[in-house]
Motif scaffolding. Structure first.
Motif, short mmCIF file in Angstrom:
data_model
loop_
_atom_site.label_atom_id
_atom_site.label_comp_id
_atom_site.label_asym_id
_atom_site.label_seq_id
_atom_site.Cartn_x
_atom_site.Cartn_y
_atom_site.Cartn_z
N CYS A 112 29.73 47.75 52.00
CA CYS A 112 30.29 48.22 53.26
C CYS A 112 31.01 47.05 53.93
O CYS A 112 30.45 45.96 54.03
CB CYS A 112 29.16 48.73 54.16
SG CYS A 112 29.66 49.05 55.86
N HIS A 114 31.61 46.56 56.92
CA HIS A 114 31.05 46.27 58.24
C HIS A 114 29.70 45.55 58.16
O HIS A 114 29.48 44.53 58.79
CB HIS A 114 30.91 47.58 59.03
CG HIS A 114 30.56 47.39 60.46
ND1 HIS A 114 29.37 47.82 60.99
CD2 HIS A 114 31.23 46.79 61.47
CE1 HIS A 114 29.32 47.49 62.26
NE2 HIS A 114 30.45 46.87 62.58
N CYS A 115 28.77 46.09 57.33
CA CYS A 115 27.41 45.52 57.30
C CYS A 115 27.00 45.00 55.91
O CYS A 115 25.87 44.55 55.74
CB CYS A 115 26.39 46.56 57.77
SG CYS A 115 26.15 47.90 56.61
N GLN A 117 26.23 46.50 53.28
CA GLN A 117 25.28 47.35 52.56
C GLN A 117 25.86 47.69 51.19
O GLN A 117 27.01 48.09 51.09
CB GLN A 117 25.03 48.63 53.38
CG GLN A 117 24.32 49.75 52.65
CD GLN A 117 22.84 49.47 52.48
OE1 GLN A 117 22.21 48.91 53.35
NE2 GLN A 117 22.31 49.85 51.31
N CYS A 132 28.98 54.90 55.56
CA CYS A 132 27.87 53.99 55.25
C CYS A 132 26.55 54.60 55.76
O CYS A 132 26.48 55.05 56.90
CB CYS A 132 28.11 52.64 55.91
SG CYS A 132 26.73 51.51 55.71
N CYS A 135 25.12 51.81 58.65
CA CYS A 135 25.73 51.63 59.98
C CYS A 135 26.66 52.78 60.37
O CYS A 135 27.28 52.73 61.43
CB CYS A 135 26.47 50.30 60.03
SG CYS A 135 27.91 50.25 58.95
ZN LIG Z 1 27.65 49.62 56.78
#
Ligand SMILES: [Zn+2]
Length: 143
Positions: A112, A114-115, A117, A132, A135
């Motif tokens: 991901c 953003h995070c 993952q 995701c 998040c």
């Molecule tokens: Zn994420």
């Protein structure tokens, strides 16, 4: 003659049972591993310097007997449980690796943005829209 021999055996058995009362007395996973390590050390002795094989084998045997005849049953049991957990962790790590390698043929792995993952999607589906699970970020990914 025969009964004297039997009586002695019974007496010895009773004495041993009395001695073992309240002792750990189990040949558990950890003791089995120690035993195998002792055997490996003894086999490798001719190729190891400074009698290292024998020294390690003696240390292993002391640990093995110490654990076997220990009166502290619960600490010994906890040691064994901790050992089993550690072995399972190592085995799990390798199984996961093996699974990931075989999955790479059928799945595409990505993270991901953003995070970070880790995720996977079936290979060859083209451009997919991903949400995701960690998040809930939406993004597009080519697989
Ligand atoms: Zn994420």
């Amino acid at each position: 003659m025969k009964t004297i021999w039997l009586q002695r055996l019974m007496k010895w058995t009773t004495a041993f049972q009395k001695f073992m009362r309240g002792r750990y007395g189990r040949f558990d996973q950890l003791n089995k591993t120690l035993f195998v390590l002792v055997l490996i050390c003894l086999v490798l002795t001719p190729w190891l310097p400074f009698q290292l094989g024998r020294i390690l084998a003696v240390i292993g045997l002391i640990l093995l007997y110490g654990r076997f005849f220990s009166k502290k049953i619960y600490p010994r049991s906890n040691e064994n449980q901790a050992y089993i957990r550690r072995v399972a962790k190592v085995k799990g790590f390798f199984t996961k690796r093996k699974q990931t390698i075989s999955d790479k043929r059928t799945y595409v792995f990505f993270a991901c943005p953003h995070c970070q993952q880790k995720m996977r999607a079936p290979r060859g589906k083209g451009r997919i829209r991903v949400t995701c699970s960690n998040c809930h970020e939406h993004f597009e990914q080519k697989v």
